[in-house]
Write an enzyme that holds these catalytic residues in place. Structure first.
Site, PDB file in Angstrom:
ATOM      1  N   HIS A 114       1.707   4.631  -2.743  1.00  0.00           N
ATOM      2  CA  HIS A 114       1.808   6.095  -2.577  1.00  0.00           C
ATOM      3  C   HIS A 114       3.169   6.586  -3.074  1.00  0.00           C
ATOM      4  O   HIS A 114       3.251   7.629  -3.735  1.00  0.00           O
ATOM      5  CB  HIS A 114       1.680   6.474  -1.100  1.00  0.00           C
ATOM      6  CG  HIS A 114       0.308   6.283  -0.537  1.00  0.00           C
ATOM      7  ND1 HIS A 114      -0.829   6.707  -1.175  1.00  0.00           N
ATOM      8  CD2 HIS A 114      -0.102   5.722   0.645  1.00  0.00           C
ATOM      9  CE1 HIS A 114      -1.886   6.416  -0.433  1.00  0.00           C
ATOM     10  NE2 HIS A 114      -1.474   5.814   0.674  1.00  0.00           N
ATOM     11  N   HIS A 142      -5.304   7.298  -2.239  1.00  0.00           N
ATOM     12  CA  HIS A 142      -6.274   6.368  -1.669  1.00  0.00           C
ATOM     13  C   HIS A 142      -7.477   6.206  -2.588  1.00  0.00           C
ATOM     14  O   HIS A 142      -7.819   7.112  -3.341  1.00  0.00           O
ATOM     15  CB  HIS A 142      -6.761   6.875  -0.308  1.00  0.00           C
ATOM     16  CG  HIS A 142      -5.770   6.623   0.783  1.00  0.00           C
ATOM     17  ND1 HIS A 142      -5.706   7.375   1.921  1.00  0.00           N
ATOM     18  CD2 HIS A 142      -4.799   5.685   0.905  1.00  0.00           C
ATOM     19  CE1 HIS A 142      -4.751   6.923   2.712  1.00  0.00           C
ATOM     20  NE2 HIS A 142      -4.170   5.899   2.100  1.00  0.00           N
ATOM     21  N   HIS A 172       0.835  -1.208   0.000  1.00  0.00           N
ATOM     22  CA  HIS A 172       0.000   0.000   0.000  1.00  0.00           C
ATOM     23  C   HIS A 172       0.875   1.266   0.000  1.00  0.00           C
ATOM     24  O   HIS A 172       0.689   2.166  -0.834  1.00  0.00           O
ATOM     25  CB  HIS A 172      -0.898  -0.026   1.240  1.00  0.00           C
ATOM     26  CG  HIS A 172      -1.713   1.212   1.435  1.00  0.00           C
ATOM     27  ND1 HIS A 172      -3.056   1.272   1.125  1.00  0.00           N
ATOM     28  CD2 HIS A 172      -1.381   2.453   1.918  1.00  0.00           C
ATOM     29  CE1 HIS A 172      -3.506   2.495   1.395  1.00  0.00           C
ATOM     30  NE2 HIS A 172      -2.503   3.221   1.888  1.00  0.00           N
ATOM     31  N   GLU A 173       1.832   1.314   0.919  1.00  0.00           N
ATOM     32  CA  GLU A 173       2.641   2.539   1.038  1.00  0.00           C
ATOM     33  C   GLU A 173       3.500   2.767  -0.202  1.00  0.00           C
ATOM     34  O   GLU A 173       3.689   3.910  -0.639  1.00  0.00           O
ATOM     35  CB  GLU A 173       3.514   2.475   2.297  1.00  0.00           C
ATOM     36  CG  GLU A 173       2.720   2.446   3.592  1.00  0.00           C
ATOM     37  CD  GLU A 173       1.709   3.580   3.737  1.00  0.00           C
ATOM     38  OE1 GLU A 173       1.910   4.644   3.134  1.00  0.00           O
ATOM     39  OE2 GLU A 173       0.694   3.379   4.431  1.00  0.00           O
TER      40      GLU A 173
END
Lengths: 87, 443
Positions: free
Chosen positions: B128, B134, B124-125
């Site tokens: 980014h 998101h 997930h990170e």
């Protein structure tokens, strides 16, 4: 104990601001958001989290808010953009 | 969702773990690094991005396990709450940096209730860190809320929504079908043992394994910040902290996949500064590896570099100018890996490197900013931008690098009866069973 935490309105507003559902606190008016703005923010948060948009801080919503998550905001352009310099 | 501000305009991105978790008994450094590697690979498998781990202080994606207020304006809040964040791409030096809350109980292959699955959060990170925001899509890995472990890192397949978003930013990686939707009938596979990219050979060393304390080396290289000492069909590996990973050498062919099986040694090895691919030389030929897999189209001839076909003795990248130096007999060349051409005015006489012997075995850079030259059982150090060997050299390779004591030998006689001779002189009974040995490396 999880539910009581967000009965504190300031915590709720902080949370909603932190993740982009409420505008950042205004330097003059502080956090004097209208009740309508708060309800809309809760609705947006519920929608993003896959809950029914009631605008009411029900148990499912409080559980969602307590779920571990990423620090980045969901809804604003005040995100963790690269223009922010590390101190 | 918040609009994604920007993306990386280069395709080769470096990463490193700057601060590891304090509670390292839960997840060791190697496991953390492996999980980061696989979490980044999830994205580079489908988009034309390449991630490579680096040592030193410079990396596009700096990964920190930190807690509370850590001076980036986004303090963590103890266990639970916010667990990680990453900076979007951009001009700032913080772009791509990824922080994990060290107050969380980070886990791998543990039930959901036992902590926070590091691989799932890292995927997930890193989303980014390469520019994704998101999303509210429930199946997306970019949903902001932690949804539990995502299974085996080796088998993890990004949800289609995330693939589309990353393709919109970077395009589709060659050989990836952007029209193939996931098989919705597929059920999640149970996690299996992680096959780390590091050597985890279960095959006992052959009788011809060399004695590291009593030999010269064919090649020495710093790769991904670690040191590799090659001898015959074997190599030893040292961590970035200069700790020998195992006293037993690993077999070159079992790790560096794609070298010809009849290759009985290598002449020189170095990590290319331009794209961090690894180049192996043997005679007139060379091979280029992406990680530990050979690239298509190799071997090729050393004349590609502008080098003579007799090959090279040594190859290393000088930290001082990021140029690649090739040594052969009494001559050396300077090559620009970024421009892929030999610099003018070369070869020159190796006498210009004062104190460095001729007919080197190999040379390498190291994380202390120095260059090291190896010949026989000795090595010489050249500091920084100097071209002169430091006082006090040569020194013993075995003693300083390979955990040997004076006069120590790890010959088969000392190692062939199911015991392992350690440099401290302790004897440990092997767990060998049915000709195989199970090893656990915790460093």
């Amino acid at each position: 104990p999880q539910i009581t935490k967000y009965k504190n309105m300031r915590s709720l507003k902080d949370w909603l601001s932190k993740f982009g559902y409420l505008p950042p606190p205004d330097s003059v008016t502080g956090q004097l958001q209208t009740k309508e703005a708060l309800t809309e923010a809760i609705k947006a948060m519920q929608k993003f989290g896959g809950l029914e948009e009631t605008g009411v801080l029900d148990e499912a919503t409080l559980v969602l808010m307590k779920t571990p998550r990423c620090s980045l905001p969901d809804m604003s352009d005040a995100g963790m953009d690269s223009g922010r310099q590390k101190r | 969702a918040a609009s994604s501000p920007t993306k990386w305009y280069k395709r080769h991105l470096s990463w490193r773990v700057r601060k590891f978790p304090k509670e390292s008994h839960l997840l060791g450094h190697d496991t953390v690094r492996a999980l980061m590697y696989y979490a980044l690979k999830v994205w580079s498998d489908i988009a034309p991005l390449n991630f490579h781990e680096v040592a030193g202080s410079e990396a596009d994606i700096q990964i920190d396990f930190t807690k509370a207020d850590h001076d980036d304006g986004y303090p963590f809040d103890g266990p639970g709450g916010t667990v990680a964040h990453a900076f979007f791409p951009g001009d700032s030096y913080a772009a791509g940096d990824t922080h994990f809350d060290d107050d969380e109980s980070w886990t791998f292959r543990s039930p959901d209730s036992h902590g926070m699955d590091l691989f799932a959060v890292a995927v997930h990170e890193f989303g980014h860190a390469i520019g994704l925001a998101h999303t509210s899509a429930k199946k997306s890995i970019m949903m902001p809320y932690y949804q539990g472990p995502v299974g085996d890192p080796l088998k993890y397949n990004l949800p289609y929504e995330d693939k589309v978003h990353i393709w919109q930013l970077y395009g589709v990686r060659d050989s990836v079908s952007h029209t193939a939707r996931p098989d919705v009938s597929r059920t999640d596979d149970p996690p299996v043992l992680l096959d780390l990219p590091e050597n985890r050979s279960t095959v006992p060393p052959a009788q011809d394994a060399p004695d590291r304390c009593n030999t010269h080396f064919d090649a020495v290289a710093q790769i991904r910040g670690e040191a590799f000492f090659f001898k015959g069909k074997y190599f030893w590996r040292l961590t970035r902290e200069k700790h020998l990973v195992s006293l037993r050498p690993a077999q070159i062919h079992r790790f560096w996949r794609g070298l010809p099986l009849n290759l009985d040694s290598v002449d020189a090895v170095y990590e290319r500064p331009s794209d961090h691919k690894i180049v192996f030389f043997k005679g007139e030929k060379y091979w280029v590896f992406k990680d530990n897999n050979v690239e298509e189209g190799y071997p090729r001839l050393t004349s590609d570099f502008g080098l003579p076909l007799e090959g090279v003795d040594a190859a290393f990248v000088w930290p001082h100018n990021d140029k690649t130096y090739f040594f052969m007999d009494r001559r050396y060349w300077r090559y620009d890996d970024h421009l892929r051409r030999m610099d003018l005015g070369y070869p020159k006489d190796t006498m210009l490197w004062k104190g460095v012997p001729t007919l080197l075995d190999d040379a390498m850079r190291w994380s202390d900013g120095s260059s090291y030259f190896f010949k026989g059982k000795e090595y010489w150090r050249v500091q920084g931008s100097d071209m002169e060997v430091e006082v006090g050299y040569p020194r013993s390779i075995g003693k300083d690098w390979l955990a040997c004591r004076e006069m120590q030998s790890d010959s088969p006689a000392a190692d062939g009866n199911g015991t392992e001779t350690r440099s401290q002189g302790q004897h440990h009974v092997s767990h060998a069973e049915n000709g195989y040995e199970v090893c656990s490396c915790t460093s």
